[in-house]
Design a protein around this motif. Structure first.
Motif, PDB file in Angstrom:
ATOM      1  N   THR A  11       0.838  -1.195   0.000  1.00 52.54           N
ATOM      2  CA  THR A  11       0.000   0.000   0.000  1.00 52.54           C
ATOM      3  C   THR A  11       0.875   1.247   0.000  1.00 52.54           C
ATOM      4  O   THR A  11       0.636   2.190  -0.760  1.00 52.54           O
ATOM      5  N   ALA A  12       1.913   1.255   0.823  1.00 53.23           N
ATOM      6  CA  ALA A  12       2.834   2.389   0.871  1.00 53.23           C
ATOM      7  C   ALA A  12       3.604   2.532  -0.442  1.00 53.23           C
ATOM      8  O   ALA A  12       3.779   3.645  -0.955  1.00 53.23           O
ATOM      9  N   ALA A  13       4.044   1.420  -1.001  1.00 52.37           N
ATOM     10  CA  ALA A  13       4.792   1.469  -2.263  1.00 52.37           C
ATOM     11  C   ALA A  13       3.916   1.993  -3.400  1.00 52.37           C
ATOM     12  O   ALA A  13       4.358   2.830  -4.203  1.00 52.37           O
ATOM     13  N   LEU A  14       2.678   1.532  -3.474  1.00 50.62           N
ATOM     14  CA  LEU A  14       1.770   2.014  -4.518  1.00 50.62           C
ATOM     15  C   LEU A  14       1.459   3.498  -4.329  1.00 50.62           C
ATOM     16  O   LEU A  14       1.385   4.253  -5.306  1.00 50.62           O
ATOM     17  N   ALA A  15       1.315   3.929  -3.081  1.00 48.58           N
ATOM     18  CA  ALA A  15       1.077   5.350  -2.817  1.00 48.58           C
ATOM     19  C   ALA A  15       2.267   6.186  -3.283  1.00 48.58           C
ATOM     20  O   ALA A  15       2.094   7.247  -3.896  1.00 48.58           O
ATOM     21  N   ASP A  16       3.476   5.715  -3.021  1.00 51.68           N
ATOM     22  CA  ASP A  16       4.680   6.431  -3.476  1.00 51.68           C
ATOM     23  C   ASP A  16       4.744   6.479  -4.999  1.00 51.68           C
ATOM     24  O   ASP A  16       5.112   7.505  -5.583  1.00 51.68           O
ATOM     25  N   MET A  17       4.392   5.377  -5.641  1.00 54.80           N
ATOM     26  CA  MET A  17       4.397   5.345  -7.101  1.00 54.80           C
ATOM     27  C   MET A  17       3.339   6.292  -7.672  1.00 54.80           C
ATOM     28  O   MET A  17       3.567   6.941  -8.692  1.00 54.80           O
ATOM     29  N   GLU A  18       2.196   6.378  -7.012  1.00 48.20           N
ATOM     30  CA  GLU A  18       1.153   7.302  -7.461  1.00 48.20           C
ATOM     31  C   GLU A  18       1.607   8.750  -7.306  1.00 48.20           C
ATOM     32  O   GLU A  18       1.331   9.591  -8.171  1.00 48.20           O
ATOM     33  N   LEU A  19       2.318   9.057  -6.224  1.00 48.11           N
ATOM     34  CA  LEU A  19       2.861  10.404  -6.045  1.00 48.11           C
ATOM     35  C   LEU A  19       3.869  10.739  -7.150  1.00 48.11           C
ATOM     36  O   LEU A  19       3.902  11.865  -7.649  1.00 48.11           O
ATOM     37  N   GLU A  20       4.661   9.763  -7.528  1.00 47.88           N
ATOM     38  CA  GLU A  20       5.622   9.955  -8.621  1.00 47.88           C
ATOM     39  C   GLU A  20       4.882  10.229  -9.929  1.00 47.88           C
ATOM     40  O   GLU A  20       5.246  11.120 -10.693  1.00 47.88           O
ATOM     41  N   LEU A  52       2.451  -9.264  -4.268  1.00 48.50           N
ATOM     42  CA  LEU A  52       1.372  -8.279  -4.278  1.00 48.50           C
ATOM     43  C   LEU A  52       0.099  -8.920  -3.732  1.00 48.50           C
ATOM     44  O   LEU A  52      -0.347  -9.947  -4.234  1.00 48.50           O
ATOM     45  N   PRO A  53      -0.491  -8.320  -2.691  1.00 49.58           N
ATOM     46  CA  PRO A  53      -1.748  -8.870  -2.167  1.00 49.58           C
ATOM     47  C   PRO A  53      -2.862  -8.778  -3.210  1.00 49.58           C
ATOM     48  O   PRO A  53      -2.947  -7.802  -3.953  1.00 49.58           O
ATOM     49  N   LEU A  54      -3.700  -9.763  -3.242  1.00 48.34           N
ATOM     50  CA  LEU A  54      -4.768  -9.851  -4.225  1.00 48.34           C
ATOM     51  C   LEU A  54      -5.678  -8.619  -4.187  1.00 48.34           C
ATOM     52  O   LEU A  54      -6.104  -8.127  -5.223  1.00 48.34           O
ATOM     53  N   GLU A  55      -5.936  -8.084  -3.010  1.00 47.29           N
ATOM     54  CA  GLU A  55      -6.846  -6.951  -2.898  1.00 47.29           C
ATOM     55  C   GLU A  55      -6.270  -5.659  -3.487  1.00 47.29           C
ATOM     56  O   GLU A  55      -6.989  -4.689  -3.688  1.00 47.29           O
ATOM     57  N   LEU A  56      -4.971  -5.641  -3.799  1.00 48.68           N
ATOM     58  CA  LEU A  56      -4.334  -4.460  -4.395  1.00 48.68           C
ATOM     59  C   LEU A  56      -4.094  -4.614  -5.894  1.00 48.68           C
ATOM     60  O   LEU A  56      -3.535  -3.721  -6.535  1.00 48.68           O
ATOM     61  N   THR A  57      -4.521  -5.725  -6.462  1.00 48.51           N
ATOM     62  CA  THR A  57      -4.275  -6.014  -7.876  1.00 48.51           C
ATOM     63  C   THR A  57      -4.889  -4.959  -8.800  1.00 48.51           C
ATOM     64  O   THR A  57      -4.212  -4.464  -9.713  1.00 48.51           O
ATOM     65  N   ASP A  58      -6.138  -4.586  -8.574  1.00 46.04           N
ATOM     66  CA  ASP A  58      -6.785  -3.598  -9.447  1.00 46.04           C
ATOM     67  C   ASP A  58      -6.075  -2.244  -9.368  1.00 46.04           C
ATOM     68  O   ASP A  58      -5.868  -1.591 -10.392  1.00 46.04           O
ATOM     69  N   ARG A  59      -5.714  -1.846  -8.165  1.00 47.36           N
ATOM     70  CA  ARG A  59      -5.000  -0.578  -7.994  1.00 47.36           C
ATOM     71  C   ARG A  59      -3.662  -0.605  -8.730  1.00 47.36           C
ATOM     72  O   ARG A  59      -3.285   0.355  -9.398  1.00 47.36           O
ATOM     73  N   ALA A  60      -2.954  -1.718  -8.621  1.00 48.23           N
ATOM     74  CA  ALA A  60      -1.659  -1.851  -9.287  1.00 48.23           C
ATOM     75  C   ALA A  60      -1.823  -1.841 -10.810  1.00 48.23           C
ATOM     76  O   ALA A  60      -1.037  -1.206 -11.520  1.00 48.23           O
ATOM     77  N   ARG A  61      -2.847  -2.501 -11.326  1.00 44.59           N
ATOM     78  CA  ARG A  61      -3.094  -2.509 -12.776  1.00 44.59           C
ATOM     79  C   ARG A  61      -3.393  -1.097 -13.296  1.00 44.59           C
ATOM     80  O   ARG A  61      -2.904  -0.703 -14.350  1.00 44.59           O
ATOM     81  N   LEU A  62      -4.217  -0.361 -12.564  1.00 49.59           N
ATOM     82  CA  LEU A  62      -4.532   1.011 -12.967  1.00 49.59           C
ATOM     83  C   LEU A  62      -3.275   1.883 -12.961  1.00 49.59           C
ATOM     84  O   LEU A  62      -3.085   2.719 -13.845  1.00 49.59           O
ATOM     85  N   LEU A  63      -2.430   1.667 -11.977  1.00 49.58           N
ATOM     86  CA  LEU A  63      -1.193   2.436 -11.891  1.00 49.58           C
ATOM     87  C   LEU A  63      -0.250   2.102 -13.045  1.00 49.58           C
ATOM     88  O   LEU A  63       0.362   2.996 -13.631  1.00 49.58           O
TER      89      LEU A  63
END
Length: 109
Positions: A11-20, A52-63
């Motif tokens: 979750t923290a890593a995806l948030a950092d990537m989104e900020l980037e 990657l946790p399954l519940e974060l898959t959609d968020r990661a795909r969108l990113l």
């Protein structure tokens, strides 16, 4: 069952990537402010955060899709900058290089 530490780390890593990605979008949308922007620390992927946790898959795909779109936009912007630089260099060469470079002055204000 997903390890809670993995979920928090991802979750923290995806948030950092989104900020980037947000920073890149701002740069592309407001290129005139680029010189005023300070240096930003680049995203560094964390190590050992597990799968990657399954519940974060959609968020990661969108990113990933967002990052691919941004990389295409950056490529277009870079090509445009190179074309402008070639034009400026050609203008300087053709002008003899002895005088001041041509300028455009807008006095409509």
């Amino acid at each position: 069952m997903t390890n809670p530490d993995w979920t928090a780390a991802w979750t923290a890593a995806l948030a950092d990537m989104e900020l980037e990605a947000d920073a890149v979008e701002q740069m592309l949308r407001h290129r005139d402010l680029l010189e005023q922007a300070g240096e930003r620390a680049a995203f560094v992927p964390p190590s050992d955060i597990g799968p990657l946790p399954l519940e974060l898959t959609d968020r990661a795909r969108l990113l990933v899709a967002r990052q691919l779109d941004l990389s295409r936009e950056l490529s277009v912007a870079i090509a445009g900058n190179r074309q402008q630089a070639r034009l400026v260099n050609r203008t300087r060469r053709e002008g003899g290089g002895g005088g001041a470079p041509p300028v455009y002055f807008d006095n409509r204000t």
